[in-house]
Each structure stands twice: as structure tokens, then as C-alpha cells.
Design an enzyme around this catalytic site. Structure first.
Site, PDB file in Angstrom:
ATOM      1  N   PHE A  47     -32.091   2.154 107.504  1.00 38.98           N
ATOM      2  CA  PHE A  47     -31.132   2.977 108.253  1.00 38.98           C
ATOM      3  C   PHE A  47     -30.101   3.646 107.355  1.00 38.98           C
ATOM      4  CE2 PHE A  47     -28.348  -0.734 107.826  1.00 38.98           C
ATOM      5  CZ  PHE A  47     -27.116  -0.127 107.649  1.00 38.98           C
ATOM      6  N   LYS A  53     -42.496   5.974 108.848  1.00 40.11           N
ATOM      7  CA  LYS A  53     -41.888   5.177 109.926  1.00 40.11           C
ATOM      8  C   LYS A  53     -40.431   4.957 109.541  1.00 40.11           C
ATOM      9  CE  LYS A  53     -40.502   1.656 111.231  1.00 40.11           C
ATOM     10  NZ  LYS A  53     -39.080   1.470 111.645  1.00 40.11           N
ATOM     11  N   CYS A  86     -27.321   0.530  99.033  1.00 40.03           N
ATOM     12  CA  CYS A  86     -27.965  -0.497  98.212  1.00 40.03           C
ATOM     13  C   CYS A  86     -27.398  -0.502  96.802  1.00 40.03           C
ATOM     14  CB  CYS A  86     -29.462  -0.257  98.160  1.00 40.03           C
ATOM     15  SG  CYS A  86     -29.856   1.314  97.412  1.00 40.03           S
ATOM     16  N   GLU A 136     -26.234 -10.689 100.579  1.00 42.19           N
ATOM     17  CA  GLU A 136     -25.937  -9.250 100.645  1.00 42.19           C
ATOM     18  C   GLU A 136     -25.199  -9.012 101.956  1.00 42.19           C
ATOM     19  OE1 GLU A 136     -29.205  -6.497 101.406  1.00 42.19           O
ATOM     20  OE2 GLU A 136     -28.217  -5.002 100.156  1.00 42.19           O
TER      21      GLU A 136
HETATM   22  P1  NAD Z   1     -34.384  -3.603 107.239  1.00 39.20           P
HETATM   23  O1  NAD Z   1     -35.138  -4.415 106.269  1.00 39.20           O
HETATM   24  O2  NAD Z   1     -33.810  -4.271 108.445  1.00 39.20           O
HETATM   25  O3  NAD Z   1     -35.323  -2.419 107.810  1.00 39.20           O
HETATM   26  C1  NAD Z   1     -36.042  -1.572 106.953  1.00 39.20           C
HETATM   27  C2  NAD Z   1     -37.278  -1.084 107.699  1.00 39.20           C
HETATM   28  O4  NAD Z   1     -38.088  -2.210 108.042  1.00 39.20           O
HETATM   29  C3  NAD Z   1     -36.970  -0.349 109.001  1.00 39.20           C
HETATM   30  O5  NAD Z   1     -37.827   0.750 109.124  1.00 39.20           O
HETATM   31  C4  NAD Z   1     -37.241  -1.403 110.062  1.00 39.20           C
HETATM   32  O6  NAD Z   1     -37.686  -0.847 111.278  1.00 39.20           O
HETATM   33  C5  NAD Z   1     -38.346  -2.239 109.443  1.00 39.20           C
HETATM   34  N1  NAD Z   1     -38.286  -3.644 109.868  1.00 39.20           N
HETATM   35  C6  NAD Z   1     -37.184  -4.353 110.240  1.00 39.20           C
HETATM   36  N2  NAD Z   1     -37.527  -5.609 110.561  1.00 39.20           N
HETATM   37  C7  NAD Z   1     -38.863  -5.712 110.383  1.00 39.20           C
HETATM   38  C8  NAD Z   1     -39.798  -6.773 110.545  1.00 39.20           C
HETATM   39  N3  NAD Z   1     -39.428  -7.981 110.949  1.00 39.20           N
HETATM   40  N4  NAD Z   1     -41.097  -6.520 110.262  1.00 39.20           N
HETATM   41  C9  NAD Z   1     -41.491  -5.312 109.836  1.00 39.20           C
HETATM   42  N5  NAD Z   1     -40.630  -4.264 109.675  1.00 39.20           N
HETATM   43  C10 NAD Z   1     -39.344  -4.460 109.942  1.00 39.20           C
HETATM   44  O7  NAD Z   1     -33.239  -2.839 106.423  1.00 39.20           O
HETATM   45  P2  NAD Z   1     -32.067  -1.941 106.986  1.00 39.20           P
HETATM   46  O8  NAD Z   1     -31.050  -2.826 107.630  1.00 39.20           O
HETATM   47  O9  NAD Z   1     -32.596  -0.792 107.759  1.00 39.20           O
HETATM   48  O10 NAD Z   1     -31.488  -1.342 105.623  1.00 39.20           O
HETATM   49  C11 NAD Z   1     -30.564  -2.014 104.817  1.00 39.20           C
HETATM   50  C12 NAD Z   1     -31.253  -2.788 103.716  1.00 39.20           C
HETATM   51  O11 NAD Z   1     -32.022  -1.897 102.915  1.00 39.20           O
HETATM   52  C13 NAD Z   1     -30.288  -3.451 102.758  1.00 39.20           C
HETATM   53  O12 NAD Z   1     -30.784  -4.715 102.427  1.00 39.20           O
HETATM   54  C14 NAD Z   1     -30.301  -2.539 101.551  1.00 39.20           C
HETATM   55  O13 NAD Z   1     -29.946  -3.141 100.322  1.00 39.20           O
HETATM   56  C15 NAD Z   1     -31.711  -2.105 101.545  1.00 39.20           C
HETATM   57  N6  NAD Z   1     -31.880  -0.879 100.791  1.00 39.20           N
HETATM   58  C16 NAD Z   1     -32.429  -0.985  99.551  1.00 39.20           C
HETATM   59  C17 NAD Z   1     -32.577   0.150  98.788  1.00 39.20           C
HETATM   60  C18 NAD Z   1     -33.184   0.071  97.421  1.00 39.20           C
HETATM   61  O14 NAD Z   1     -33.463   1.097  96.870  1.00 39.20           O
HETATM   62  N7  NAD Z   1     -33.426  -1.106  96.855  1.00 39.20           N
HETATM   63  C19 NAD Z   1     -32.168   1.393  99.283  1.00 39.20           C
HETATM   64  C20 NAD Z   1     -31.625   1.453 100.562  1.00 39.20           C
HETATM   65  C21 NAD Z   1     -31.486   0.305 101.309  1.00 39.20           C
END
Ligand code: NAD
Length: 495
Positions: free
Chosen positions: A149, A173, A281, A381
């Protein structure tokens, strides 16, 4: 109520699902629209469309592909304000920050316009008498992208321009929390001349993710999100025979040496800690102060924090709301944990005055000193506007602390000592390092990605790694008989 549909085959598609999720306006605290949550059959349909579009797209000349990407770049650049408004309304980040996010995404589109240079193979003449060897890079087929997000435009833009330039077709997605930017980008790419079916967007939750992970016609998965999900994606995608890059969470430390310019450090810590409400991130979430600088530094940071304005990102504020009420409450919970664990809350963001609606998902910038390193405030985090300070006695103690973290996304050192900075760059176990730069996001022609539990897989996002990930190499060994063959020989050619 508006509903966000999928984008499949060049148009908006409702699909089969009866399930939807609310999409909030986080600055108002109200539901702005609903988003469809795809069924497995919806994902299968999108993959089938992408598969059907693949042969013609992969055969399209490099020049033609390049010109479409160039047109996409021009359109995106001229209409970025419109996208920024879409993004701020659903994510909450302030408009200037939304524009910054788009600028970083545009860089990748610009890099992708130069893809023919990056796709060139190698050629060796006469490796054996009369035999030449050359290599080509070919697209994978249908590739899946799953994004978080916090960068609803930039993270998809890290991947799809390069994937498409390289001749693949895409099923994206996006996060169900702020889905509209992806449809906006897909419609713009269609306007730029991209053939229908090359870029598809399917909205959804775990059902859609699992359908992509298990689909036999999806060749690869590029994922960005939290570490537990990244690990799951990597393991499940690999088990299904896919190429996977899964970028995870982070806990980024800023090491401050006693000789650093403390005004520069204070400005950088505030910008990197509270920009985008800490939902980056690459946000700095731990400031590691090598004594005796901590007291002076904390005073400088607290004074800058008192000037920050928090409110609706569409107004002229420094910091917007958090993404959802649940997430805001979770982040607030860490302030309580800090107090229980004996840390000192220097600036408390709870109950801050905001320039926005009463029900927005607000939390002001928060500064916590003397955070114990066994507290969850330090180890987890948090992903919100909470900056922790850990005091250490020496450079060595600071580096050891950073290297003990399970994350290795970004880090920064602030010092005027070039030798210490160079030593830090070599000793620190982190994938992206800033030297007097707080958020060292590499430009598009380098690659983005962390170490340890911040990246599962061996390939980073964009840059040369991006081209590598979205293509596979073919090596050709070629001989033209001139004037005749050399007879039967069961061994490998030796000369
Ligand atoms: P998230 O892991 O909750 O969701 C990411 C994606 O996974 C979304 O599309 C979501 O729909 C899907 N998802 C969520 N739960 C799932 C499940 N149980 N099974 C399968 N798919 C699932 O992350 P978020 O809250 O959207 O984003 C924030 C996180 O992303 C933070 O941890 C941040 O550090 C990380 N992030 C990392 C980077 C990087 O480059 N390393 C960049 C941006 C964000």
C-alpha cells in the site's frame, strides 16, 4: 458507492467476485469506494488474456516497443498531478510527497526506454574452429507483480515498465488498500498505444495472490511487502517453479558519529523519520547516537518536530494520516509498549492538533529516547511516524547493533570522517547505504533491494537486475560448414 474494477484486456472488468473491500479516504476516515476482490477464476481469466497477448508482444520490434514506452513516459510526466491526487486521496501522503513518489517511478520508465541496450547479448567468434557462440535475452512470458500500500504508484513502476519493455505481459495485483493508481497507470499505458492484454490489473487479497502463485502459466513473481508475507511468497512461488524476487520489511538505522554536523543530522532524521508518516520501507526508524551527542541531537530534533504540521494531504501540510484506523492504533500501541519497557517518550504524537477531519487516521510525529534493544519498539518494524533513539558508546557498538538486525534494507552514517564512512560502507551488512544521505534509494540505473530478511531471492528491483529478472538468457553455438565437416569425433571439440 464507486467500485474499483479489474483492468483486463485493455478495459475495466467486473469479474465474478461478489466480495469487495472498503477503500478509505484516510484523511477523512470515511469509506470512499469499494474494491473488487478477485476470485481464482478472475485471476485465471486475466492470466489467459495476458498469455494470449504474449506471442505478438514478444515479437513486436524493439523500436516499436521503445516508442510506446516513450509515449507512456511523456503522458505520465504531463499528467502526474492527476495521479498524485488519486494517490493522496487513497494513501493519505501529502501531495508534494505523492509527486516525489511519481518522480521516482518515472525514472524507471525512463530507464526502461533504454532497454534495447540492456537486452543486447554477447558474441564470441571462432570458439572452436569455425564455431561461433552468441547469447540472447528473451522474455519469460506472463509475469506477476504484487505490490504494497505504501507506494501505490512507485512500486508497480519499479517492475512493469521493465517487464513490458523486455517483451513480457503482466498481471499486477496491487494493494487492496489503495487500488486506484494501478488502474490509472494501466489506462494511461493503453492510451500510449500498448496493445490490449499486455498490462492487466487484478484487485484482491490472499485469494488472488495464491491464484497467481500457483498458476502454471505465470512465469515469475515480483513481490514487495512485509517480511512474513515476502517469505511466504518466496517459498510458495519457488515451490511452484517460478522465478521469485520478494522484497520485505525493514528497520533502518542512522548511525551518528560525534563529529557529524548535528543540524544536518537533525534535518535528515526528521525528513527520513516522518516523511510519508513513516510509512516508507526506507524510512529511518532508529537513530543510533554515538555518545556524547544524544542529548544535543534530541533537543535539535524535538525542536524541528514542534514545527511540523499534520493534516489532510490535499492541504499544505508536512505529514498526512496513516493508511487505516487499525494500522494507526497498532502504531499507537508501540508508544504504550515503549513506556512499559522503560523508554522515554520525548515527543508524543498522540492527541496532536491536525489540519483535517476529526475522524482521520492521525498520529503525530513521535520521538522515543533510550529504547531498550530487546523492546519490540526496537525489534519490530513499526511503519509509522515513530523515531527511536538508541545511545551507544562507540562506532563499533553502533555497527554491531545494525549488523545484528534481522533486516538489512537501508542504513545511513552521518560523519565528517571519510575514513570512518568508508569503513562503515565496507563493514555494514545492509543492501543500501547512505553516507550523509538519510534515504539512499538508488537511482533507476542501479538496483533497489536489501539484504537478509528484507529481500528473499537474489535479484533486486529495476536497473540491470530488473532486466536480468524479466529475461532469460539463451546461448547459441553455431557452425556453418565451410568447406566441409571434420568427420566423426565423439569428444568435445578441443581446437
Ligand atoms: P503487506 O505484506 O501487508 O501486503 C503486501 C501485498 O501482499 C498486498 O498486495 C497484499 O494484498 C498482499 N497480502 C497481504 N497479506 C497477504 C497474505 N496473507 N497472503 C498473500 N498476500 C497477502 O504489506 P503492506 O502493509 O501493504 O506494505 C507495507 C510493508 O511493505 C512494510 O513491511 C514495508 O517495509 C514493506 N515494503 C518494502 C519495500 C522494499 O522495497 N523492501 C518497499 C515498500 C514496502
Amino acid at each position: 458507492m464507486d467500485i474499483v474494477n479489474h483492468w483486463i484486456g485493455g478495459s475495466s472488468v467486473a469479474g465474478d467476485s461478489t466480495r469487495t473491500a472498503p477503500v478509505f479516504d484516510p484523511a477523512l476516515g470515511t469509506v470512499a469506494r469499494e474494491v473488487r476482490l478477485a476470485t481464482t477464476a478472475d485471476v485465471d481469466g486475466a492470466v489467459a488474456v495476458a498469455k494470449a497477448a504474449f506471442p505478438a508482444w514478444a515479437e513486436t520490434s524493439l523500436a516499436k516497443r521503445q516508442s510506446i514506452i516513450f509515449t507512456f513516459r511523456e503522458l505520465l510526466n504531463s499528467r502526474k498531478q492527476e495521479l498524485a491526487e488519486v494517490l493522496t486521496a487513497e494513501h493519505g501522503k501529502v501531495l508534494s510527497d505523492a509527486l516525489g513518489e511519481i518522480a521516482r517511478g518515472l525514472e524507471v520508465v525512463e530507464f526502461a526506454t533504454g532497454f534495447p541496450h540492456m537486452m543486447k547479448g554477447e558474441y564470441s567468434e571462432n570458439v572452436s574452429t569455425g564455431v561461433d557462440v552468441y547469447s540472447t535475452r528473451e522474455p519469460l512470458g506472463v509475469v506477476g507483480i504484487i505490490s504494497p500500500f505504501n507506494f501505490p504508484a512507485m512500486v508497480p513502476l519499479w517492475f512493469f515498465p521493465i517487464a513490458i519493455a523486455a517483451g513480457n505481459t503482466v498481471v499486477l495485483k496491487p494493494s487492496e488498500k489503495d487500488p486506484s493508481s494501478s488502474n490509472w497507470l494501466a489506462a494511461l499505458f493503453t492510451e500510449a498505444g500498448l496493445p490490449d492484454g499486455v498490462f492487466n490489473v487484478v484487485h484482491g487479497d490472499k485469494v488472488a495472490v495464491d491464484a497467481l502463485l500457483e498458476h502454471p502459466d505465470v512465469a515469475s513473481i515480483s513481490f514487495v511487502g512485509s517480511t512474513p508475507i515476502a517469505r511466504y511468497i518466496y517459498e510458495t512461488g519457488s515451490k511452484h517453479g517460478k522465478r521469485v524476487q520478494a522484497l520485505g520489511g525493514a528497520k533502518n538505522h542512522m548511525l551518528v558519529l560525534p563529529d557529524a554536523d548535528l543540524d544536518l543530522v537533525a534535518d535528515s532524521a526528521v525528513n527520513a523519520g516522518f516523511g510519508s508518516a513513516g510509512e516508507r520501507c526506507m524510512a529511518i526508524s532508529v537513530l543510533v547516537a554515538v555518545e556524547p551527542v544524544a542529548d544535543e541531537l534530541i533537543a535539535k530534533i524535538a525542536s524541528r518536530m514542534s514545527q511540523l504540521t499534520v493534516g489532510d494531504g490535499r492541504r499544505n501540510c508536512d505529514m498526512g494520516p496513516l493508511i487505516t484506523k487499525e494500522h494507526r492504533d497498532k502504531v499507537v500501541g508501540y508508544i504504550d509498549i515503549a513506556i512499559e519497557d522503560g523508554a522515554t517518550v520525548v515527543v508524543d504524537g498522540r492527541g496532536i492538533n491536525v489540519d483535517g477531519a476529526a475522524d482521520g487516521f492521525w498520529l503525530g510525529p513521535t520521538l522515543i529516547d533510550a529504547v531498550p534493544t530487546d523492546s519490540r519498539v526496537y525489534t519490530d518494524e513499526i511503519f509509522g511516524p515513530v523515531l527511536s533513539v538508541v545511545r551507544v558508546a562507540s562506532y563499533d557498538e553502533g555497527v554491531a547493533l545494525i549488523n545484528a538486525s534481522r533486516y538489512g534494507n537501508g542504513t545511513a552514517i552521518f560523519t565528517n570522517d571519510g575514513g570512518a564512512a568508508r569503513r562503515f560502507q565496507r563493514q555494514v551488512q545492509v543492501g543500501m547505504v547512505g553516507i550523509n544521505v538519510p534515504i539512499p534509494v538508488p537511482v533507476a540505473y542501479f538496483s533497489f533491494g536489501g539484504w537478509k530478511q528484507s529481500l528473499f531471492g537474489d535479484t533486486k528491483a529495476y536497473g540491470a537486475d530488473g532486466i536480468h529478472f524479466f529475461t532469460r538468457q539463451k546461448a547459441v553455438t553455431m557452425r556453418w560448414l565451410d568447406p566441409s565437416h571434420g568427420g566423426i569425433n565423439l569428444g568435445f571439440p578441443q581446437n
